[in-house]
Design an enzyme around this catalytic site. Structure first.
Site, PDB file in Angstrom:
ATOM      1  N   HIS A 112       0.830  -1.205   0.000  1.00  0.00           N
ATOM      2  CA  HIS A 112       0.000   0.000   0.000  1.00  0.00           C
ATOM      3  C   HIS A 112       0.865   1.255   0.000  1.00  0.00           C
ATOM      4  CE1 HIS A 112      -2.384   3.123   2.099  1.00  0.00           C
ATOM      5  NE2 HIS A 112      -3.299   2.718   1.237  1.00  0.00           N
ATOM      6  N   GLY A 158      -3.631  -6.637 -15.435  1.00  0.00           N
ATOM      7  CA  GLY A 158      -3.318  -6.234 -14.057  1.00  0.00           C
ATOM      8  C   GLY A 158      -2.199  -7.142 -13.588  1.00  0.00           C
ATOM      9  N   THR A 159      -0.987  -6.759 -13.914  1.00  0.00           N
ATOM     10  CA  THR A 159       0.135  -7.677 -13.680  1.00  0.00           C
ATOM     11  C   THR A 159       0.577  -7.747 -12.218  1.00  0.00           C
ATOM     12  OG1 THR A 159       1.447  -5.853 -14.564  1.00  0.00           O
ATOM     13  CG2 THR A 159       1.093  -7.746 -16.001  1.00  0.00           C
ATOM     14  N   CYS A 171      -1.834  -2.204 -16.739  1.00  0.00           N
ATOM     15  CA  CYS A 171      -1.969  -1.161 -15.718  1.00  0.00           C
ATOM     16  C   CYS A 171      -1.350  -1.574 -14.387  1.00  0.00           C
ATOM     17  CB  CYS A 171      -3.435  -0.769 -15.537  1.00  0.00           C
ATOM     18  SG  CYS A 171      -4.448  -2.118 -14.943  1.00  0.00           S
TER      19      CYS A 171
HETATM   20  C1  PEP Z   1      -3.077  -5.233 -10.744  1.00  0.00           C
HETATM   21  O1  PEP Z   1      -3.453  -6.196 -10.087  1.00  0.00           O
HETATM   22  O2  PEP Z   1      -2.093  -5.259 -11.500  1.00  0.00           O
HETATM   23  C2  PEP Z   1      -3.779  -3.945 -10.623  1.00  0.00           C
HETATM   24  C3  PEP Z   1      -3.434  -2.918 -11.371  1.00  0.00           C
HETATM   25  O3  PEP Z   1      -4.749  -3.855  -9.666  1.00  0.00           O
HETATM   26  P1  PEP Z   1      -4.433  -3.590  -8.099  1.00  0.00           P
HETATM   27  O4  PEP Z   1      -2.991  -3.301  -7.980  1.00  0.00           O
HETATM   28  O5  PEP Z   1      -5.291  -2.468  -7.710  1.00  0.00           O
HETATM   29  O6  PEP Z   1      -4.849  -4.893  -7.500  1.00  0.00           O
END
Ligand code: PEP
Ligand code: MG
Length: 737
Positions: A316, A628-629, A693
């Site tokens: 976080h 979402g890597t 992303c």
């Molecule tokens: C990811 O999982 O790569 C992502 C961008 O989502 P988050 O980091 O919010 O889980």
């Protein structure tokens, strides 16, 4: 040196013997010892050698050479060589090569000398010969710092002819290698010998200036100029950094992960509330916590920097800090924090809320005291490099942003849209988190709807702000994906406060928090699963987005929304939720009597391996994919995003992993899923828009891979946008695709 480097006899023993001789002959410097003293020293050295090595000094030159060669081979596994390879990400090599060459001597009198120089200033990039030399000395004397060398410009006074010769050679070498050279030279009895030349290491600022200058000087082409600048080094130009002299003098207390670049100094604050209060009172503080969560957001925002003792590169603290360009060192495991005592200990020393410390988010170093910084000024050369990058890159660069201010900042850095707006981040502040918690804690649909009603206008307003800041550019809004544990109050005090704000008994809050407890919340009730069980959340968000789009369009603001459904693992999830999204959009359109086209796309994140494996089916109902890597890496490796730091250092030092896979995409494994996802998705829809992303979207090596597998865009935090633009151009030029 031979005894020390080749045979492992500590140089102190030799120094002690030499000091005795120097005393005897009343010599201040090594060079002042007369010939008979040196002869005497040879005999003493032989004795020292034999005593510590156990054998006499080898007299056969071939034997000496053999041992020296072996020592060079062995040096590969010295701890500092291992550390250097780790820092420079050099992996997979078997060892070092050895060159054998005859020697020249710089210590043969006052017409001899030695030096090290750069053909241009490696720190600023200025086209100025930069270096040092020592008269009557060997290279080792320069490095060891026993004697103070003179600036190379002063060489003309010592020996004009040699200096001019050196200048000519410097120009010749630069012309030949077409890059800045780091050279070493020796003068033996008035004759100049070049010992070595290699491309010189330089700062980010120097890299930019040198590339621009060399293009102007027609030494290199514009395309070469683009590839000359390590994209990641642009960070140094965008954020304040510690001055090199300041760092040299600083005491390093420990090292954590370089989670978010920048330089910050301040007194430690141990809770978010403390950070806010002390900042309001005019103090500069660093938030020092074991880890952070959304409750700390105010404190994180107030603090000049963030230091955590646990958590990885996608924790976080790290993600939030990078998004803001706030300096952060995460996972500094040696730090023991006592929140109550308002102090931490490291290496046996204690630092309290009164002691200033400094953190370097580019290296992970934690230092005592205030280390002086230098502020960046973006030069015209920086703009030139960005123009070149945009000319050659194929990948679009978007940003991950959740507020109009972030969106604007990213747009100023050249972002071509928002690739990820994490809507749960929009609820971090003030009263909003309360309504969000009320929604999460609601036990029935009615209560949930009541809470959602409070969130709807807030969301709509934010979306209007973001669409306005990004007008004419796409904005991907992800539906709610909150790991629930991050949003719930866990301690008694916060639960009591929450109960009083909601007007319920403390036990109600406590029981609900307990009921929602998950063993592994990152794999729990998140993402689209939340929308499946509580569709009214999806309804509220889609309503807010659609109303915001309509409000913008009515004001002639070109809002280009893309609704993204997170954590999809099966085609059916997307089919079900996508249908509902489209229905709600249509209902809002009719209710608002809007006649125009909404033009809102509905797509999904590919962040569960199964979604990548079945991407052809998932694509049936998707207008776009965004990889979402972060989660894809977590689930492919089975490593927790937040806990990897407990074993990662060993995995890196043992070379089990070449890099932190949450920082640089594991192209071999996770990359296969990305490539497969793109191929399968486009087999169903040939024009399917695909982006990334996860945090990897701002990492140059990962961007290279994204280019190779044919993604349309990468999305990264605002401060990484220029880096991504340059890295995308480098990928296009170096892969030729
Ligand atoms: C990811 O999982 O790569 C992502 C961008 O989502 P988050 O980091 O919010 O889980
Ligand atoms: Mg995710």
């Amino acid at each position: 040196m031979y005894g020390d480097v080749v045979c492992g006899v500590d140089h102190e023993h030799f120094e002690y013997a030499f000091d005795k001789i120097k005393k005897k002959y009343r010599a201040a410097e090594d060079n002042d010892v007369p010939t008979e003293g040196m002869i005497e020293l040879c005999e003493v050295y032989k004795k020292v050698f034999r005593q510590h090595y156990g054998k006499p000094f080898p007299q056969d030159p071939i034997k000496q050479l053999e041992l020296a060669v072996e020592a060079v081979f062995r040096s590969w596994m010295q701890s500092r060589a291992i550390r250097y390879r780790q820092v420079e990400n050099i992996t997979g090599l078997l060892g070092t090569a050895v060159n054998v060459q005859s020697m020249v001597f710089g210590n043969m009198g006052d017409d001899s000398g030695t030096g090290v120089a750069f053909t241009r200033d490696p720190s600023t990039g200025k086209n100025e010969f930069y270096g040092e030399f020592l008269v009557n000395a060997q290279g080792e004397d320069v490095v060891a710092g026993i004697r103070t060398p003179q600036p190379v410009a002063k060489m003309s006074k010592w020996n004009k002819k040699i200096y001019e010769q050196l200048l000519k050679i410097k120009t010749k070498l630069e012309k030949h290698y077409r890059d800045v050279q780091d050279i070493e030279f020796t003068i033996e009895k008035g004759k100049l010998f070049m010992l070595q030349t290699r491309n010189g290491k330089r700062t980010g600022a120097a890299a930019v200036k040198i590339a621009c200058d060399m293009v102007k000087e027609k030494l290199i082409t514009e395309k070469q100029g683009v590839t000359r600048i390590p994209a990641g080094d642009l960070t140094q130009l965008l954020l304040p950094s510690f001055s090199p002299a300041g760092k040299k003098a600083a005491t390093v207390l420990t090292k954590g992960l370089p989670a978010s670049p920048g330089a910050a100094s301040g007194k430690p604050a141990f809770t978010a509330a403390e950070a806010v209060e002390r900042t309001l009172n005019g103090e500069t503080v660093l938030l020092v916590r074991k880890e952070t969560n959304p409750e700390d957001i105010d404190g994180m925002h107030s603090a000049a920097g963030i230091l955590t003792s646990t958590g990885g590169m996608t924790s976080h603290a790290a993600v939030v800090a990078r998004g803001w360009g706030r300096c952060c060192v995460a996972g500094a495991g040696e730090i023991q924090i006592s929140e109550k005592g308002r102090k931490f200990t490291v290496g046996g020393k204690t630092y309290t809320y009164k002691d200033v410390i400094s953190i370097d988010g580019s290296t992970g170093e934690v230092m005592a005291g205030e280390v002086p910084t230098q502020t960046p000024k973006l030069s015209g050369d920086f703009t030139t490099v960005m123009k070149w990058a945009d000319k050659y890159r194929k990948l679009q660069v978007r940003t991950n942003a959740d507020t109009p201010a972030d969106a604007k900042r990213a747009r100023d850095f050249g972002a071509q849209g928002i690739g990820l707006c994490r809507t749960e981040h929009m609820f971090f502040e003030g009263e909003r988190i309360l309504a969000m918690r009320e929604m999460i804690l609601a036990e029935n649909e009615e209560d949930r709807k009541t809470a959602l009603k409070k969130l709807l206008p807030v969301q709509r307003k934010d979306f209007v702000g973001i669409f306005t800041a990004m007008k004419g550019l796409p904005v991907t809004i992800r539906l709610l994906d909150p790991p629930l544990h991050e949003f719930l109050p866990h301690d008694d005090k916060s639960q009591a406060e929450m109960a009083s704000r909601l007007g319920v008994k403390r036990s109600v809050v406590k029981n609900r928090v307990q009921a929602l407890h998950e063993m592994n919340p990152m794999l729990g009730h998140r993402g689209c699963r939340l929308a499946v069980t509580y569709p009214e959340i999806l309804d509220m968000q889609v309503t807010a987005i659609t109303e915001a789009v309509i409000a913008c369009k009515q004001k002639k603001i070109d809002a280009q929304a893309e609704i993204m459904i997170p954590l999809v693992g099966t085609a059916r999830e997307l089919e079900l939720l996508g249908t509902r999204v489209r229905e709600v959009m249509e209902e809002v359109r009719l209710a608002k009597k809007f006649k125009g086209k909404l033009g809102i796309l509905v797509g999904t994140m590919i962040e569960i391996p199964r979604a990548a494996l079945t991407a052809d089916q998932v694509a049936e109902t998707a207008d776009f994919f965004s990889f979402g890597t972060n989660d894809l890496t977590q689930m492919t490796f089975g490593y927790s995003r937040d806990d990897i730091n407990t074993f990662l250092p060993d995995y890196l030092s043992e070379e089990i992993l070449p890099r932190d896979p949450f920082q640089t995409l594991d192209t071999t494994g996770v990359g296969q899923l990305v490539e497969m996802g793109v191929k399968k998705g486009r087999a169903t829809k040939s024009k399917l828009k695909c982006g990334i992303c996860g945090e990897h979207g701002g990492d140059p090596d990962s961007i290279d891979f994204c280019h190779q597998v044919g993604l349309d865009y990468v999305s990264c935090s605002p401060f990484r946008v220029p880096i991504a633009r340059l890295a995308a151009a480098q990928a296009a030029l170096q892969n030729g695709k």
